[in-house]
Design a protein around this motif. Structure first.
Motif, mmCIF file in Angstrom:
data_model
loop_
_atom_site.group_PDB
_atom_site.id
_atom_site.type_symbol
_atom_site.label_atom_id
_atom_site.label_comp_id
_atom_site.label_asym_id
_atom_site.label_seq_id
_atom_site.Cartn_x
_atom_site.Cartn_y
_atom_site.Cartn_z
ATOM 1 N N PRO A 168 -2.296 19.714 -5.845
ATOM 2 C CA PRO A 168 -2.692 18.602 -5.053
ATOM 3 C C PRO A 168 -3.909 17.805 -5.577
ATOM 4 C CG PRO A 168 -3.061 20.787 -3.716
ATOM 5 C CD PRO A 168 -2.130 21.008 -4.844
ATOM 6 N N ALA A 169 -4.508 18.600 -6.413
ATOM 7 C CA ALA A 169 -5.909 17.673 -7.080
ATOM 8 C C ALA A 169 -5.383 16.724 -7.863
ATOM 9 C CB ALA A 169 -6.642 19.040 -7.716
ATOM 10 N N ALA A 170 -4.062 16.716 -8.475
ATOM 11 C CA ALA A 170 -3.664 15.847 -9.314
ATOM 12 C C ALA A 170 -2.813 14.758 -8.704
ATOM 13 C CB ALA A 170 -2.759 16.583 -10.617
ATOM 14 N N ILE A 171 -2.827 14.785 -7.385
ATOM 15 C CA ILE A 171 -2.150 14.039 -6.760
ATOM 16 C C ILE A 171 -3.120 13.031 -5.931
ATOM 17 C CG2 ILE A 171 -0.190 13.302 -5.224
ATOM 18 C CD1 ILE A 171 1.074 15.801 -6.119
ATOM 19 N N PRO A 172 -3.692 11.815 -6.406
ATOM 20 C CA PRO A 172 -4.672 11.038 -5.550
ATOM 21 C C PRO A 172 -4.272 10.544 -4.289
ATOM 22 C CG PRO A 172 -4.182 9.967 -7.566
ATOM 23 C CD PRO A 172 -3.287 11.030 -7.720
ATOM 24 N N MET A 173 -3.058 10.397 -4.247
ATOM 25 C CA MET A 173 -2.298 9.653 -2.954
ATOM 26 C C MET A 173 -0.855 9.732 -3.221
ATOM 27 S SD MET A 173 -2.889 5.703 -3.774
ATOM 28 C CE MET A 173 -4.269 6.046 -5.162
ATOM 29 N N VAL A 174 0.015 9.658 -1.945
ATOM 30 C CA VAL A 174 1.292 9.475 -1.894
ATOM 31 C C VAL A 174 1.290 8.055 -1.444
ATOM 32 C CG1 VAL A 174 3.365 10.277 -0.709
ATOM 33 C CG2 VAL A 174 1.700 12.070 -1.580
ATOM 34 N N ILE A 175 2.294 7.451 -1.825
ATOM 35 C CA ILE A 175 2.514 5.834 -1.153
ATOM 36 C C ILE A 175 4.209 5.963 -0.773
ATOM 37 C CG2 ILE A 175 2.698 3.581 -1.826
ATOM 38 C CD1 ILE A 175 1.154 4.098 -4.279
ATOM 39 N N VAL A 176 4.294 5.332 0.383
ATOM 40 C CA VAL A 176 5.427 4.882 0.706
ATOM 41 C C VAL A 176 5.541 3.568 0.943
ATOM 42 C CG1 VAL A 176 7.276 5.125 2.848
ATOM 43 C CG2 VAL A 176 5.774 7.292 2.111
ATOM 44 N N THR A 177 6.643 2.892 0.494
ATOM 45 C CA THR A 177 6.884 1.515 0.463
ATOM 46 C C THR A 177 8.032 1.062 1.490
ATOM 47 O OG1 THR A 177 6.553 1.473 -1.998
ATOM 48 C CG2 THR A 177 7.618 -0.147 -0.974
ATOM 49 N N VAL A 178 7.448 0.185 2.636
ATOM 50 C CA VAL A 178 8.152 -0.214 3.646
ATOM 51 C C VAL A 178 8.269 -1.688 3.774
ATOM 52 C CG1 VAL A 178 7.890 1.848 5.127
ATOM 53 C CG2 VAL A 178 6.174 -0.148 5.150
ATOM 54 N N GLU A 196 9.871 -5.942 9.100
ATOM 55 C CA GLU A 196 11.188 -5.834 9.026
ATOM 56 C C GLU A 196 11.569 -4.532 9.073
ATOM 57 O OE1 GLU A 196 11.862 -7.940 5.131
ATOM 58 O OE2 GLU A 196 11.695 -9.553 6.018
ATOM 59 N N ASN A 197 10.747 -3.304 8.545
ATOM 60 C CA ASN A 197 10.991 -2.024 8.622
ATOM 61 C C ASN A 197 10.958 -1.422 10.161
ATOM 62 O OD1 ASN A 197 11.090 0.622 6.365
ATOM 63 N ND2 ASN A 197 10.053 1.039 8.560
ATOM 64 N N ALA A 198 10.051 -2.047 10.795
ATOM 65 C CA ALA A 198 9.721 -1.737 12.360
ATOM 66 C C ALA A 198 11.065 -2.173 12.942
ATOM 67 C CB ALA A 198 8.737 -2.338 12.859
#
Ligand code: F0G
Length: 448
Positions: free
Chosen positions: A172-182, A220-222
């Motif tokens: 987890p220390a190497a992953i500064p964030m997770v992004i989900v594109t909507v 649009e995702n909603a």
């Protein structure tokens, strides 16, 4: 009544300029067969992008007149901040001149060489900004979603088991964030389900990794969630959007899409320390934190647009009109990325033109032919854009918001079907000149 109409009437119009086939042949030759190098005035229907090309409403234009241009503390900023907070619930709202500026600031503060950032699919500027910091950008789309013909209701969903594996491998220390594109633009404008967002949230929370939405097309995702996901039919689009944002720790946003603005964006977070670092960088490159590179009038237009985009009659019309284009060409035999997405239809040119090898750019050939035949501009998303990394040879027809009427779309359908009827005669292209990177914007071609 079952006819879905454009939920607006037209108060101000712009003439379209017609060209002759001879003009277009000459213009194509002059532009090296690259549609980015054509002048907009030589285009009849422009489906290059849905970004910054929306028609604004009377309410947006009226709000622009009260734009306050104070350098610091403008009331226009506070109106934007309150519109964003009501929607997203995030504590800090940092305006930027467009989406990629929000990305650059976030990644500059958070990402380093050795880091890896997963996304369902990174948009090209997102990937480029991440890689610029030395971090690695990874796309985590399930295998079944890569099949252009698979009709999945939420084909933009992130592959959650793959996310778990990535975290286990890299830590987890190497992953500064997770992004989900909507919605997932590069994956065909496909939506992400609430259940998937909740599952991603559960994983990121367990590992204390911040979750960000790349939220350009959140409304649009909603609407897709309301229509397709059990349990949400009775929710308003706003309630669904609020729940989507409540699952995240922050977002990047390009207001050039679902806020109907011609320019603008913002970056949000709940983290006070991070917000301070972001604002410090903002002052260096974008401007003071109450305008972030925008005019006060732009902040007003975005604030109003964020409300209008969630009106149910607008979203019903928007998603139906994209689907209308998709169904009319697909049901007549033109292969598209199924099912139709929110903001665009993607023609699978590799499948449509199997006689043109990938190295001769089938989607470029189709895009050139649509312009030559009918003055329509589209964009290649395939081997021209991504070189050897291209997964498919797609031609994107992005639909600007509130700009074209059904008869414009009927004209586009007719043009595509006429080209489809003589598709076997289409020829490939080769590149004659190209820059060192992002070649699709400026390279030149020659017919093979
Ligand atoms: N994220 C996504 C998913 C996008 O689609 C875009 C832009 C951006 C970020 C960057 O935002 O343009 O305001 O800097 N997409 C446009 C397109 C350019 O044509 O799809 P920006």
């Amino acid at each position: 009544m079952k006819t879905i109409i454009e939920p607006f009437r037209i108060k101000s119009v712009e003439p379209l300029r017609r060209t002759t086939p001879e003009d277009r042949e000459r213009l194509l030759d002059r532009a090296g067969y690259n549609l980015f190098l054509l002048d907009a005035e030589d285009i009849l229907i422009d489906l290059l992008t849905d970004s910054g090309t929306s028609a604004m409403s009377t309410q947006q234009w009226a709000a622009m007149m009260r734009g306050d241009e104070s350098y610091a503390g403008s009331p226009s900023f506070y109106r934007l901040k309150s519109a964003v907070q009501d929607l997203t619930g995030f504590r800090h709202v940092i305006p930027t001149h467009q989406g990629r500026a929000a990305e650059r600031i976030l990644f500059t503060v958070r990402c380093r060489p050795g880091h890896v950032v997963p996304n369902n699919t990174h948009f090209d500027t997102t990937r480029a900004n991440l890689e610029f910091t030395g971090a690695e950008a990874v796309d985590l789309l399930p295998a079944e979603a890569r099949d252009t013909q698979a009709r999945l209701p939420f084909k933009g969903d992130m592959d959650v088991p793959a996310l778990e594996r990535l975290i286990a491998e890299r830590g987890p220390a190497a992953i500064p964030m997770v992004i989900v594109t909507v919605t997932n633009n590069s994956g065909g404008g496909q939506p992400v389900s609430m259940a998937n967002l909740e599952a991603v949230r559960e994983v990121t929370a367990r590992h204390s990794i911040p979750l960000y939405l790349d939220a350009c097309r959140f409304a649009e995702n909603a609407w897709f969630i309301k229509q397709r996901e059990p349990g949400y039919a009775g929710w308003t689009p706003r309630q669904i959007a609020q729940k989507m944002f409540s699952l995240a720790d922050g977002c990047t946003f390009s207001a050039k899409k679902d806020a109907f603005a011609n320019i603008g964006g913002f970056l949000c977070t709940n983290d006070d320390v991070l917000a301070q670092q972001e604002k410090d960088l903002l002052i260096l490159t974008e401007g003071f934190p109450t305008y972030g590179g925008l005019a006060g009038r732009d902040l007003e237009a975005i604030a109003v647009g964020l409300d209008e985009v969630l009106h149910a009659d607008y979203l019903e019309y928007r998603i139906a009109s994209t689907g209308y284009l998709g169904r009319h060409i697909a049901d007549a035999g033109v292969p598209i990325v199924e099912p139709p997405g929110g903001h665009a239809i993607y023609i699978d040119a590799g499948r449509m033109l199997p006689h043109i090898p990938h190295a001769q750019f089938p989607a470029q050939s189709l895009g050139v032919e649509l312009y030559r035949h009918a003055g329509i501009r589209t964009v290649e998303i395939g081997s021209v854009m991504f070189g050897e990394h291209a997964q498919n040879e797609l031609l994107r027809l992005a639909i600007p918001r509130r700009v074209y009427t059904q008869s414009h779309i009927d004209y586009v359908v007719e043009a595509i079907l006429e080209v489809n009827a003589r598709k076997d005669g289409l020829k490939g292209y080769e590149i004659t000149e190209q820059p060192a990177f992002l070649r699709h914007f400026s390279c030149r071609f020659r017919p093979v």
